[in-house]
Scaffold this motif. Structure first.
Motif, PDB file in Angstrom:
ATOM      1  N   ASP A  39       0.851  -1.179   0.000  1.00  0.00           N
ATOM      2  CA  ASP A  39       0.000   0.000   0.000  1.00  0.00           C
ATOM      3  C   ASP A  39       0.889   1.231   0.000  1.00  0.00           C
ATOM      4  O   ASP A  39       1.936   1.265   0.650  1.00  0.00           O
ATOM      5  N   THR A  70       0.727   5.450   0.539  1.00  0.00           N
ATOM      6  CA  THR A  70      -0.052   6.576   1.037  1.00  0.00           C
ATOM      7  C   THR A  70       0.388   7.834   0.314  1.00  0.00           C
ATOM      8  O   THR A  70       1.564   8.191   0.346  1.00  0.00           O
ATOM      9  N   VAL A  98      -4.854   6.190   0.160  1.00  0.00           N
ATOM     10  CA  VAL A  98      -4.089   4.943   0.186  1.00  0.00           C
ATOM     11  C   VAL A  98      -4.436   4.146  -1.068  1.00  0.00           C
ATOM     12  O   VAL A  98      -5.609   3.898  -1.346  1.00  0.00           O
ATOM     13  N   ARG A 105      -2.932   0.879  -3.977  1.00  0.00           N
ATOM     14  CA  ARG A 105      -2.152  -0.368  -4.081  1.00  0.00           C
ATOM     15  C   ARG A 105      -1.082  -0.216  -5.148  1.00  0.00           C
ATOM     16  O   ARG A 105      -1.332   0.315  -6.220  1.00  0.00           O
TER      17      ARG A 105
END
Length: 192
Positions: free
Chosen positions: A89, A91, A102, A104
């Protein structure tokens, strides 16, 4: 300067490997093991931070898998092709915005490495790797799909279970600055 030192190091390792290449089949005959090997490994990474013009991207710990296929020239030197895949993940924090997003990310890397191995005590051994790596980073939600290239290097320890199998731990770094960070591996090696 840094590229010259790395280039010189790679040239010295390659020259040593070539000078000892004629011993490769002697090793296989003596140990009744082929000079070819393969590893499968689990990966975790430290994560990284990238500062853009008006935003900060911070990657957490990625998890993934890897595979190496190698050829041992002699008891101390090998050449190896490596591939690894991981996801984490990321941010995204924009300047002046209180909320973070957030998303992927995925990473695929390929490397060609020279490997130096040294037995330490009994079944325990040490290895070091130096090579060239391509890493593809993909963050679909942010429309990021980039390739980066750099030098990778690693150290690790292995424990020989028998003539064909070993377990190992490995710490890998790269000159590529990104959201993946350093990689840590634990895996199983099989000598054909």
């Amino acid at each position: 300067m840094k590229k010259n030192v790395l280039g010189t190091g790679l040239a010295i390792m390659f020259a040593t490997v070539c000078a000892n290449a004629n011993e490769d089949f002697k090793i296989a005959e003596e140990e009744s093991v082929s000079p070819y090997y393969m590893t499968v490994k689990l990966m975790t990474t430290s994560g990284g931070t990238v500062h853009e013009e008006h935003e900060i991207l911070k990657g957490d710990h990625a998890r993934g898998i890897g595979i190496d296929v190698g050829y041992k020239f002699n008891p101390h030197f090998a050449v190896e092709f490596s591939a690894a895949y991981g996801r984490n993940d990321v941010t995204k924090t924009e300047e002046g915005v209180l909320e973070s997003e957030v998303v992927r990310a995925s990473y695929t890397s390929y490397a060609l490495n020279l490997v130096f191995s040294q037995p330490l005590r009994g079944e325990i051994g040490f290895f070091a790797k130096l090579g060239y790596e391509k890493e593809h980073e993909r963050i679909s939600a942010l429309n990021i799909s980039e390739d980066d290239y750099g030098v990778d290097y690693a150290i690790g320890f292995n424990y020989e279970l028998n003539a064909h199998n070993a377990i190992f731990i490995e710490h890998e770094r790269s000159t590529i600055d990104g959201l993946r960070g350093d990689a840590y591996f634990v895996g199983l090696e099989y000598k054909f």
